[in-house]
Design an enzyme around this catalytic site. Sequence first.
Site, short mmCIF file in Angstrom:
data_model
loop_
_atom_site.label_atom_id
_atom_site.label_comp_id
_atom_site.label_asym_id
_atom_site.label_seq_id
_atom_site.Cartn_x
_atom_site.Cartn_y
_atom_site.Cartn_z
N ILE A 18 0.83 -1.21 0.00
CA ILE A 18 0.00 0.00 0.00
C ILE A 18 0.86 1.26 0.00
O ILE A 18 0.60 2.22 -0.74
CB ILE A 18 -0.96 -0.04 1.22
CG1 ILE A 18 -2.04 -1.11 0.97
CG2 ILE A 18 -1.57 1.32 1.49
CD1 ILE A 18 -2.90 -1.44 2.18
N ASN A 87 2.15 5.10 7.56
CA ASN A 87 1.58 3.88 6.95
C ASN A 87 2.28 2.61 7.43
O ASN A 87 1.69 1.52 7.39
CB ASN A 87 1.70 4.00 5.42
CG ASN A 87 1.45 2.70 4.71
OD1 ASN A 87 0.30 2.26 4.58
ND2 ASN A 87 2.52 2.04 4.26
N TYR A 150 -3.58 -7.07 16.65
CA TYR A 150 -3.39 -6.16 15.50
C TYR A 150 -4.59 -5.20 15.42
O TYR A 150 -4.42 -3.98 15.26
CB TYR A 150 -3.28 -6.99 14.22
CG TYR A 150 -3.38 -6.18 12.95
CD1 TYR A 150 -2.31 -5.44 12.49
CD2 TYR A 150 -4.58 -6.16 12.21
CE1 TYR A 150 -2.41 -4.69 11.32
CE2 TYR A 150 -4.68 -5.41 11.05
CZ TYR A 150 -3.59 -4.69 10.61
OH TYR A 150 -3.70 -3.94 9.46
N LYS A 154 -4.90 -0.99 15.59
CA LYS A 154 -5.51 -0.13 14.57
C LYS A 154 -6.67 0.69 15.16
O LYS A 154 -6.96 1.79 14.68
CB LYS A 154 -5.95 -0.97 13.37
CG LYS A 154 -4.77 -1.55 12.59
CD LYS A 154 -3.86 -0.46 12.03
CE LYS A 154 -2.75 -1.00 11.14
NZ LYS A 154 -1.93 0.06 10.52
N THR A 185 -1.14 -7.74 -0.65
CA THR A 185 0.16 -7.08 -0.68
C THR A 185 1.15 -8.13 -0.17
O THR A 185 0.72 -9.14 0.41
CB THR A 185 0.21 -5.88 0.29
OG1 THR A 185 -0.05 -6.38 1.61
CG2 THR A 185 -0.81 -4.81 -0.05
N1 LIG Z 1 -2.90 -5.27 3.04
C1 LIG Z 1 -4.01 -5.21 3.74
O1 LIG Z 1 -4.95 -6.00 3.54
C2 LIG Z 1 -4.17 -4.16 4.80
C3 LIG Z 1 -5.44 -3.96 5.33
C4 LIG Z 1 -5.63 -2.99 6.30
C5 LIG Z 1 -4.56 -2.23 6.72
N2 LIG Z 1 -3.33 -2.44 6.20
C6 LIG Z 1 -2.24 -1.59 6.67
O2 LIG Z 1 -1.61 -0.99 5.58
C7 LIG Z 1 -0.25 -0.71 5.91
C8 LIG Z 1 0.66 -1.26 4.83
O3 LIG Z 1 0.50 -2.66 4.78
P1 LIG Z 1 0.82 -3.54 3.49
O4 LIG Z 1 -0.26 -4.54 3.39
O5 LIG Z 1 1.14 -2.67 2.36
O6 LIG Z 1 2.10 -4.34 4.04
P2 LIG Z 1 3.52 -4.67 3.39
O7 LIG Z 1 3.39 -5.06 1.98
O8 LIG Z 1 4.13 -5.64 4.34
O9 LIG Z 1 4.29 -3.29 3.51
C9 LIG Z 1 4.63 -2.80 4.78
C10 LIG Z 1 5.63 -1.68 4.62
O10 LIG Z 1 5.93 -1.15 5.91
C11 LIG Z 1 7.32 -1.28 6.17
N3 LIG Z 1 7.49 -1.47 7.61
C12 LIG Z 1 7.02 -2.46 8.40
N4 LIG Z 1 7.39 -2.25 9.67
C13 LIG Z 1 8.09 -1.09 9.68
C14 LIG Z 1 8.74 -0.35 10.69
N5 LIG Z 1 8.77 -0.72 11.98
N6 LIG Z 1 9.35 0.81 10.32
C15 LIG Z 1 9.36 1.21 9.04
N7 LIG Z 1 8.78 0.55 8.05
C16 LIG Z 1 8.16 -0.60 8.37
C17 LIG Z 1 7.78 -2.44 5.30
O11 LIG Z 1 9.17 -2.39 4.99
P3 LIG Z 1 10.24 -3.16 5.92
O12 LIG Z 1 9.71 -4.53 6.17
O13 LIG Z 1 11.50 -3.14 5.12
O14 LIG Z 1 10.36 -2.35 7.16
C18 LIG Z 1 6.96 -2.15 4.04
O15 LIG Z 1 7.52 -1.11 3.31
C19 LIG Z 1 -0.02 -1.30 7.30
O16 LIG Z 1 -0.18 -0.30 8.27
C20 LIG Z 1 -1.13 -2.32 7.41
O17 LIG Z 1 -1.48 -2.59 8.74
C21 LIG Z 1 -3.10 -3.38 5.25
#
Ligand SMILES: NC(=O)c1ccc[n+]([C@@H]2O[C@H](COP(=O)([O-])OP(=O)(O)OC[C@H]3O[C@@H](n4cnc5c(N)ncnc54)[C@H](OP(=O)(O)O)[C@@H]3O)[C@@H](O)[C@H]2O)c1
Length: 244
Positions: A18, A87, A150, A154, A185
């Site tokens: 995202i 994010n 989790y 949120k 993702t």
């Molecule tokens: N995908 C879904 O279905 C979904 C639904 C609701 C909410 N969300 C939220 O959307 C956001 C993005 O999720 P995503 O699905 O895109 O996940 P993702 O593909 O795992 O991407 C997560 C990103 O955050 C970085 N990250 C994780 N922990 C970090 C930390 N402590 N400091 C800095 N960077 C960090 C990761 O890079 P590194 O690992 O290199 O740090 C990566 O760039 C999150 O907040 C998640 O909770 C996602």
Amino acid sequence: MAVLTGKIAVVTGGSSGIGLAIARAFRDEGAKVFITGRRKEALDEALVELGADVTAVVCDSAVPADLDVLYETVREQAGHVDIVVANAGIGIQTTFGEVTEEQVDALLATNVKGTVFTVQKALPLLRSGASVILTGSSAATRPPHGLEIYAATKAAVRNLARGWAHSSRQHGFRVNVLSPGTVPTPGLLDLLPAEAREQSEEATPLGRLGTPEEIAAAATFLASNASSYVNGSELAVDGGAAQI
Ligand SMILES: NC(=O)c1ccc[n+]([C@@H]2O[C@H](COP(=O)([O-])OP(=O)(O)OC[C@H]3O[C@@H](n4cnc5c(N)ncnc54)[C@H](OP(=O)(O)O)[C@@H]3O)[C@@H](O)[C@H]2O)c1
């Protein structure tokens, strides 16, 4: 016409999923974008796609000193910030009864503490009228089985936006939560097995999962002047999953 021309944006967790889609959308709308993540290799890969105008900073949101380095880089290269997208987030599946202290600490450290200091440390750089966007989740209102902790983090993010909206006048910003539903993702694919993703699709009124680009389109709205009177709110981008 590009809606973020000349704006300076910080997107934490911008190397994947995202956050990467948001960084791409903001760049396409004319913003100068800074992205973060913990893994340098992932940031380097993202930069290959995003191009040289985007700046990547290795920064763990759970470590306040790393955020100091991030904002010092932003100050040196851009002088101020117009858009902050807090994010970066992690998910951990936990069975109630077997939840460990390490799991709780890790979830709170990135999702809650990280959000708090990502925004607080941006304050000195925020330009008047700045837009702060916190990535929430539909899990905050519909906690999936095994994702209770989790979901609680949120829910905390949702409440931070409500609380911080009180400071809008003082700090000259507006703050909103963007709450995705289930979006395939890299992070989500690690977290949810195929069966759970199918169940989520079935439970979504639109009958499908979302895309990172659909979340990024909503983030662009919240970042732009089109949402200039939207403050303290939650924008659900979940196909209706948590709205019925
Ligand atoms: N995908 C879904 O279905 C979904 C639904 C609701 C909410 N969300 C939220 O959307 C956001 C993005 O999720 P995503 O699905 O895109 O996940 P993702 O593909 O795992 O991407 C997560 C990103 O955050 C970085 N990250 C994780 N922990 C970090 C930390 N402590 N400091 C800095 N960077 C960090 C990761 O890079 P590194 O690992 O290199 O740090 C990566 O760039 C999150 O907040 C998640 O909770 C996602």
